[in-house]
Write an enzyme that holds these catalytic residues in place. Structure first.
Site, PDB file in Angstrom:
ATOM      1  N   SER A 132      26.014  -1.083 -42.873  1.00 53.32           N
ATOM      2  CA  SER A 132      25.068  -0.498 -41.920  1.00 53.32           C
ATOM      3  C   SER A 132      23.616  -0.632 -42.387  1.00 53.32           C
ATOM      4  CB  SER A 132      25.449   0.963 -41.673  1.00 53.32           C
ATOM      5  OG  SER A 132      24.643   1.513 -40.679  1.00 53.32           O
ATOM      6  N   ASP A 174      19.513  -1.108 -36.776  1.00 54.21           N
ATOM      7  CA  ASP A 174      19.870  -1.147 -38.196  1.00 54.21           C
ATOM      8  C   ASP A 174      20.702  -2.423 -38.430  1.00 54.21           C
ATOM      9  OD1 ASP A 174      22.131  -0.261 -36.838  1.00 54.21           O
ATOM     10  OD2 ASP A 174      22.848   0.910 -38.538  1.00 54.21           O
ATOM     11  N   ASP A 196      23.844  -3.282 -38.684  1.00 51.24           N
ATOM     12  CA  ASP A 196      25.025  -3.622 -37.881  1.00 51.24           C
ATOM     13  C   ASP A 196      24.825  -3.272 -36.404  1.00 51.24           C
ATOM     14  OD1 ASP A 196      25.138  -0.874 -38.518  1.00 51.24           O
ATOM     15  OD2 ASP A 196      27.279  -0.810 -38.098  1.00 51.24           O
ATOM     16  N   ASP A 248      24.549  -0.699 -34.552  1.00 52.66           N
ATOM     17  CA  ASP A 248      25.117   0.416 -33.784  1.00 52.66           C
ATOM     18  C   ASP A 248      24.021   1.429 -33.465  1.00 52.66           C
ATOM     19  OD1 ASP A 248      24.954   1.225 -36.442  1.00 52.66           O
ATOM     20  OD2 ASP A 248      26.851   2.323 -36.431  1.00 52.66           O
TER      21      ASP A 248
HETATM   22 MG    MG Z   1      24.836   1.271 -38.530  1.00 57.49          MG
END
Ligand code: MG
Length: 450
Positions: free
Chosen positions: A95, A238, A240, A242
């Protein structure tokens, strides 16, 4: 038992605590607990191939077939899992952590983050000698194309595309050299939005800035928005993708709790009522904004899986955390950085410039204190604070939250570090500072007396 899972999957520094032996054993354990076909995807980190190969090998060794979806956002993997007959998803990502970290995140077959029960079963298996299948029963791995495009199409299908196209908007997009490098530019292109993209190359060492979308890390994005008079919005993810964080049309960073309040009110108005779900740590600005729009707020413990599951249980229309993790019930029950872009564009078209919407919110001041506290004393500190606040209005959803006429204090132990946190909030800055200092001192007194 080996404690593997933190608040967001299993993470560590690669070739130290996150190594190929761990990843291999994790693959076997996931396969044993969730047998069948498993979809796997990665963010853009250098070490993703190594960790993904080891997890895949473990999965195949216990008889699972593996579908490799490529380097895509976590919510794109979650959307694939939700809409296909697979037994689980595995995301290789750390992340927002620095590039030397990597991690393994497990997704349940409905596309939500693995339940606490599944995590516990995987941890239990991890410590066992997991039986391997006979050679002719081992799994295979095949690459699957198109998951990123399907995810973008699904977002588009929920939006008022004509209205967004007709507005002829310009935005600045910061992909953080992470997993949104393909999906977010494609989404904006399909919405007819002109996107000036920075840090758009997938580069797992994150050369543009650290992959956490904080105000400090988004200075280039803020400057680019200021230098582009026609830009109505700055957008950042960020590593990744999400999470999604916004900058207003003047280049000001918008804190995540304000974004949450603005989108909540917008969705409640659109929906003519409804329930919003957010953890106890989020600012009271959300109650004010949602109340005014005609909805109600439910509070949960900290952590996006807790918010997502509460939304499912209570029929929540929208929810999220102050860090830019936003969950849209009409799309999927997980943090969704792509969907957040679409809904924010609609919100600006419906309600005016983001800067004005931020200015219209009730101002609150939040003070956060971090106190070093050994894990063994965390419970004692909570008990001490509870004992010394008898008769006050308290809530134990996560740690201890004390409600005052002019603000609140939240005291809770960190789940991942030897740290105790004290948050205080009030409309009056001096009150927030005083409350935070008072309860920080009380916690310190307790720790030093042990
Ligand atoms: Mg993330």
């Amino acid at each position: 038992m080996t404690k593997l899972f933190g608040t967001n999957g299993v993470r560590g520094v690669v070739n130290q605590d996150m190594n190929s032996q761990l990843a291999l054993q994790m693959g076997k354990a996931i396969g044993a607990v969730m047998p069948g076909t498993v979809a796997i995807a990665t963010d853009t980190r250098y070490t993703c191939d190594m960790i993904r190969s080891a997890v895949s090998s473990g999965l195949m060794a216990v008889g699972c077939d593996v579908l490799y979806l490529g380097s895509i956002p976590t919510p794109a993997l979650q959307y694939y899992v939700k809409t296909h007959q697979v037994s689980a998803g595995v995301m290789i990502t750390a992340s927002h952590n620095p590039p030397e970290f990597n991690g393994i995140k497990v997704i349940d077959s409905d596309g939500t983050e693995a339940s606490a029960d599944h995590e516990k079963q995987i941890e239990d298996k991890y410590d066992e000698t997991i039986p391997l299948v006979a050679w002719e029963k081992t799994g295979s791995c095949r690459e699957v194309a198109g998951a990123a495009d399907d995810y973008v199409e699904a977002i588009i299908s929920k939006l008022d595309v004509e209205a967004i196209r007709a507005a002829g908007l310009t935005v600045v997009l910061d992909c953080t050299n992470g997993a949104s490098y393909y999906t977010s530019p494609l989404l904006l292109k399909k919405l007819g939005v002109r996107a000036i993209t920075i840090n758009g190359n997938p580069q797992g060492e994150f050369p543009g800035h650290p992959s956490e979308p904080t105000e400090d890390n988004l200075q280039d994005l803020m400057k680019m928005v200021r230098d582009t008079p026609e830009a109505v919005l700055g957008i950042a993810h960020d590593g990744d993708a999400d999470r999604c964080v916004f900058v207003d049309g003047e280049g000001n960073y918008v804190p995540g709790d304000k974004t949450l309040a603005i989108l909540s009110a917008s969705i409640i108005r659109q929906n003519k009522g409804g329930v919003i779900v957010t953890p106890v740590a989020t600012s009271s600005v959300i109650e004010d904004a949602v109340g005014e729009a005609g909805g109600s707020v439910i509070r949960t413990a900290v952590g996006s899986p807790k918010v997502a599951r509460k939304m499912m249980d209570e029929g929540g229309v929208f929810g999220g955390e102050e860090n830019g993790g936003l969950i849209f019930a009409d799309h999927q029950f997980c943090r969704d950085g792509g969907m957040a872009i679409g809904r924010m564009l609609e919100c600006i078209l419906a309600n005016g410039p983001l800067k004005d919407q931020v200015a219209a919110l009730t101002p609150y001041y939040t003070v956060k204190k971090k106190i070093v506290c050994p894990d063994r004393l965390k419970e004692e500190v909570l008990k001490f604070l509870d004992k010394n606040t008898e008769g006050m209005e308290k809530d134990f959803t996560d740690g201890l939250k004390i409600q005052f006429d002019n603000g609140w204090v939240l005291a809770r132990a960190s789940g991942t570090e030897p740290i105790f946190r004290v948050y205080a909030e009030s409309k009056d800055k001096a009150v927030a500072e005083e409350l935070a200092s008072k309860y920080e001192s009380m916690a310190k007194v307790c720790i030093s007396s042990m």
